[in-house]
Design a protein around this motif. Structure first.
Motif, PDB file in Angstrom:
ATOM      1  N   LYS A 220       0.835  -1.209   0.000  1.00 41.32           N
ATOM      2  CA  LYS A 220       0.000   0.000   0.000  1.00 41.32           C
ATOM      3  C   LYS A 220       0.867   1.256   0.000  1.00 41.32           C
ATOM      4  O   LYS A 220       0.572   2.243  -0.687  1.00 41.32           O
ATOM      5  N   LEU A 221       1.947   1.232   0.781  1.00 44.65           N
ATOM      6  CA  LEU A 221       2.836   2.396   0.852  1.00 44.65           C
ATOM      7  C   LEU A 221       3.477   2.668  -0.499  1.00 44.65           C
ATOM      8  O   LEU A 221       3.522   3.817  -0.955  1.00 44.65           O
ATOM      9  N   GLN A 222       3.963   1.626  -1.137  1.00 43.48           N
ATOM     10  CA  GLN A 222       4.655   1.802  -2.411  1.00 43.48           C
ATOM     11  C   GLN A 222       3.704   2.278  -3.518  1.00 43.48           C
ATOM     12  O   GLN A 222       4.145   2.908  -4.479  1.00 43.48           O
ATOM     13  N   GLU A 223       2.408   1.971  -3.386  1.00 42.82           N
ATOM     14  CA  GLU A 223       1.430   2.389  -4.381  1.00 42.82           C
ATOM     15  C   GLU A 223       0.827   3.761  -4.067  1.00 42.82           C
ATOM     16  O   GLU A 223       0.041   4.289  -4.857  1.00 42.82           O
ATOM     17  N   ARG A 271       6.478  11.298   9.931  1.00 46.63           N
ATOM     18  CA  ARG A 271       7.144  10.297  10.779  1.00 46.63           C
ATOM     19  C   ARG A 271       7.010  10.696  12.244  1.00 46.63           C
ATOM     20  O   ARG A 271       6.691   9.880  13.106  1.00 46.63           O
ATOM     21  N   ASP A 272       7.272  11.982  12.532  1.00 52.52           N
ATOM     22  CA  ASP A 272       7.126  12.467  13.908  1.00 52.52           C
ATOM     23  C   ASP A 272       5.672  12.399  14.357  1.00 52.52           C
ATOM     24  O   ASP A 272       5.382  12.107  15.523  1.00 52.52           O
ATOM     25  N   LEU A 273       4.745  12.667  13.430  1.00 52.82           N
ATOM     26  CA  LEU A 273       3.323  12.601  13.776  1.00 52.82           C
ATOM     27  C   LEU A 273       2.929  11.179  14.163  1.00 52.82           C
ATOM     28  O   LEU A 273       2.240  10.959  15.155  1.00 52.82           O
ATOM     29  N   ARG A 274       3.367  10.219  13.364  1.00 52.73           N
ATOM     30  CA  ARG A 274       3.066   8.817  13.679  1.00 52.73           C
ATOM     31  C   ARG A 274       3.653   8.417  15.029  1.00 52.73           C
ATOM     32  O   ARG A 274       3.028   7.715  15.828  1.00 52.73           O
ATOM     33  N   LYS A 275       4.865   8.891  15.305  1.00 51.85           N
ATOM     34  CA  LYS A 275       5.528   8.530  16.558  1.00 51.85           C
ATOM     35  C   LYS A 275       4.897   9.213  17.761  1.00 51.85           C
ATOM     36  O   LYS A 275       5.126   8.812  18.900  1.00 51.85           O
ATOM     37  N   MET A 276       4.109  10.244  17.513  1.00 53.95           N
ATOM     38  CA  MET A 276       3.324  10.864  18.576  1.00 53.95           C
ATOM     39  C   MET A 276       1.957  10.197  18.714  1.00 53.95           C
ATOM     40  O   MET A 276       1.511   9.871  19.823  1.00 53.95           O
ATOM     41  N   ILE A 277       1.289   9.974  17.578  1.00 59.70           N
ATOM     42  CA  ILE A 277      -0.104   9.527  17.604  1.00 59.70           C
ATOM     43  C   ILE A 277      -0.251   8.067  18.025  1.00 59.70           C
ATOM     44  O   ILE A 277      -1.041   7.747  18.924  1.00 59.70           O
ATOM     45  N   ILE A 278       0.506   7.162  17.409  1.00 54.19           N
ATOM     46  CA  ILE A 278       0.313   5.735  17.683  1.00 54.19           C
ATOM     47  C   ILE A 278       0.633   5.374  19.139  1.00 54.19           C
ATOM     48  O   ILE A 278      -0.165   4.683  19.797  1.00 54.19           O
ATOM     49  N   PRO A 279       1.741   5.811  19.725  1.00 53.58           N
ATOM     50  CA  PRO A 279       1.962   5.509  21.144  1.00 53.58           C
ATOM     51  C   PRO A 279       0.901   6.109  22.057  1.00 53.58           C
ATOM     52  O   PRO A 279       0.535   5.507  23.069  1.00 53.58           O
ATOM     53  N   THR A 280       0.412   7.311  21.699  1.00 53.04           N
ATOM     54  CA  THR A 280      -0.645   7.927  22.508  1.00 53.04           C
ATOM     55  C   THR A 280      -1.889   7.038  22.502  1.00 53.04           C
ATOM     56  O   THR A 280      -2.519   6.811  23.542  1.00 53.04           O
ATOM     57  N   ILE A 315      -1.609   5.155   6.066  1.00 55.12           N
ATOM     58  CA  ILE A 315      -1.082   3.856   5.627  1.00 55.12           C
ATOM     59  C   ILE A 315       0.083   3.451   6.524  1.00 55.12           C
ATOM     60  O   ILE A 315       0.175   2.296   6.958  1.00 55.12           O
ATOM     61  N   ASP A 316       0.969   4.388   6.827  1.00 59.25           N
ATOM     62  CA  ASP A 316       2.097   4.081   7.717  1.00 59.25           C
ATOM     63  C   ASP A 316       1.610   3.650   9.097  1.00 59.25           C
ATOM     64  O   ASP A 316       2.176   2.746   9.712  1.00 59.25           O
ATOM     65  N   MET A 317       0.545   4.269   9.571  1.00 59.78           N
ATOM     66  CA  MET A 317       0.002   3.919  10.884  1.00 59.78           C
ATOM     67  C   MET A 317      -0.632   2.530  10.901  1.00 59.78           C
ATOM     68  O   MET A 317      -0.812   1.947  11.976  1.00 59.78           O
ATOM     69  N   GLU A 349      -4.057  -3.505  17.715  1.00 64.86           N
ATOM     70  CA  GLU A 349      -3.717  -3.474  16.296  1.00 64.86           C
ATOM     71  C   GLU A 349      -4.937  -3.796  15.429  1.00 64.86           C
ATOM     72  O   GLU A 349      -5.162  -3.162  14.396  1.00 64.86           O
ATOM     73  N   ARG A 350      -5.730  -4.759  15.842  1.00 67.54           N
ATOM     74  CA  ARG A 350      -6.908  -5.134  15.046  1.00 67.54           C
ATOM     75  C   ARG A 350      -7.942  -3.994  15.024  1.00 67.54           C
ATOM     76  O   ARG A 350      -8.518  -3.687  13.979  1.00 67.54           O
ATOM     77  N   SER A 351      -8.157  -3.386  16.171  1.00 69.37           N
ATOM     78  CA  SER A 351      -9.124  -2.283  16.216  1.00 69.37           C
ATOM     79  C   SER A 351      -8.605  -1.062  15.479  1.00 69.37           C
ATOM     80  O   SER A 351      -9.359  -0.336  14.825  1.00 69.37           O
ATOM     81  N   LYS A 352      -7.288  -0.839  15.561  1.00 62.36           N
ATOM     82  CA  LYS A 352      -6.662   0.294  14.880  1.00 62.36           C
ATOM     83  C   LYS A 352      -6.835   0.190  13.370  1.00 62.36           C
ATOM     84  O   LYS A 352      -7.177   1.168  12.698  1.00 62.36           O
ATOM     85  N   VAL A 353      -6.634  -0.997  12.836  1.00 62.39           N
ATOM     86  CA  VAL A 353      -6.755  -1.200  11.388  1.00 62.39           C
ATOM     87  C   VAL A 353      -8.166  -0.872  10.911  1.00 62.39           C
ATOM     88  O   VAL A 353      -8.354  -0.211   9.879  1.00 62.39           O
ATOM     89  N   LYS A 354      -9.149  -1.307  11.669  1.00 61.34           N
ATOM     90  CA  LYS A 354     -10.541  -1.046  11.305  1.00 61.34           C
ATOM     91  C   LYS A 354     -10.810   0.454  11.241  1.00 61.34           C
ATOM     92  O   LYS A 354     -11.432   0.950  10.285  1.00 61.34           O
TER      93      LYS A 354
END
Length: 363
Positions: A220-223, A271-280, A315-317, A349-354
């Motif tokens: 998905k990232l590459q596309e 990248r910084d946004l993902r590293k803030m959002i996902i751990p939160t 997509i990265d998240m 992870e499963r709920s996040k994907v949804k």
């Protein structure tokens, strides 16, 4: 820029290990030795010292508060190899001279940005008085996200001097995905050796799905808009802090100050946004639209993102970063981790994907 300097990737696992190190208990002899070290080093700068206080004394991280006739200063031992340190030292000097809210670097008597003792570089900064943020408070969350956006914008234009290697992660996310999937695959061998361990039982039951899903996210990232965005950013890159958060920011006089730029690198700002959002989100164990919308609103009030850029971020998240981190603690770092922690990570992870797929469908 890649034709002017060597481009080197930072070892992310090493960075995480150093940043998360436990501080040893310092003996009186160690404290005395560190006091003498600071006294020996501080003569490289031209001012009268009134007092020296050790603030941090880890295996790598050394920080002293130096009181002078001109107020407090911060003396720090860089906890990265010299080449990596030079990239971040000059980046911070560029930002400070540009007026960005990072501590200014005070040159030595010889006009250098650092002093060298053995294999280590030591830097003297302005001391910033302020308070840390509490991201459970909406106002603080808005402040800290605006500060991140300003950091990204202010850093555009930084070009390391000739001879200083460029540290970049631009275009290297696919490699990081592949590496993590390979690690999760190799850790199956360790889990198979401990069939009685509840964590290993759960790991072997679930991990094949997440390895394959990680590969799907790579596709998905590459596309996506990612390759094009990387190409655009290489022409005029911004810095990513990589360790941005409550530990490396301060609120002082209604302004967000960013400190500890040791791991800064060129990369897409998300990248910084993902590293803030996902751990939160991971800390709570559930995806919360209200929280992520508030975080993005604060960031985009300063540095708006296009729909295509947001898609790349989402997509990265999707990649199972939180799950990978839990498993790395178990098999990579050899720490005791309860099976319940793995189960919680799987559910997150499963709920996040949804939820992310829903957001992607709306972009």
């Amino acid at each position: 820029m890649s034709n002017q300097h060597d481009e080197l990737d930072q070892n992310e696992d090493l960075e995480n290990d150093i940043d998360g190190e436990e501080q040893p208990e310092l003996t009186p002899e160690m404290l005395e030795s560190l006091q003498l070290l600071a006294e020996k080093l501080i003569v490289n700068w031209d001012f009268e010292v009134q007092s020296i206080e050790l603030i941090q004394g880890g295996q790598m991280a050394l920080v002293w508060k130096i009181m002078t006739e001109n107020g407090p200063r911060c003396l720090k031992r860089m906890n990265r190899p010299e080449k990596k340190s030079l990239f971040s030292i000059h980046a911070q000097d560029y930002l400070a001279k540009k007026g960005a809210k990072v501590p200014g670097i005070i040159p030595t008597k010889q006009g250098s940005l650092y002093a060298k003792q053995g294999p280590f570089l030591f830097v003297l900064y302005d001391w910033i008085e302020g308070r840390q943020f509490d991201i459970t408070v909406p106002e603080d969350m808005e402040w800290i996200m605006k500060g991140l956006a300003h950091y990204h914008l202010d850093s555009v234009g930084y070009k390391p001097l000739s001879g200083i290697p460029i540290f970049t992660k631009l275009g290297r996310w696919p490699n990081h995905y592949v590496k993590r999937c390979q690690q999760m695959q190799s850790w199956k061998l360790l889990a198979e050796k401990t069939p009685e361990d509840p964590f290993s039982v759960e790991y072997l039951k679930e991990i094949d799905y997440f390895i394959e899903f990680g590969k799907e996210v790579l596709g998905k990232l590459q596309e996506s808009h990612y390759p094009e965005w990387v190409a655009q950013c290489k022409e005029s890159p911004n810095l990513c802090h990589q360790d941005y958060g409550t530990g490396n920011t301060l609120l002082s006089n209604d302004e967000v100050w960013v400190i500890d730029l040791d791991t800064t690198t060129f990369d897409l700002p998300i990248r910084d946004l993902r590293k803030m959002i996902i751990p939160t989100m991971g800390d709570t164990g559930v995806w919360n639209d209200e929280v992520i919308n508030h975080m993005l609103k604060g960031y985009e009030s300063v540095n708006p993102l296009t729909p295509e850029q947001k898609k790349v971020m989402m997509i990265d998240m999707l990649f199972p970063y939180e799950l990978h981190e839990v498993v790395r603690e178990k098999y990579g770092k050899k720490n005791d981790v309860l099976a319940e922690e793995f189960t919680v990570a799987v559910e997150f992870e499963r709920s996040k994907v949804k939820e992310i797929n829903r957001i992607l469908s709306e972009l």
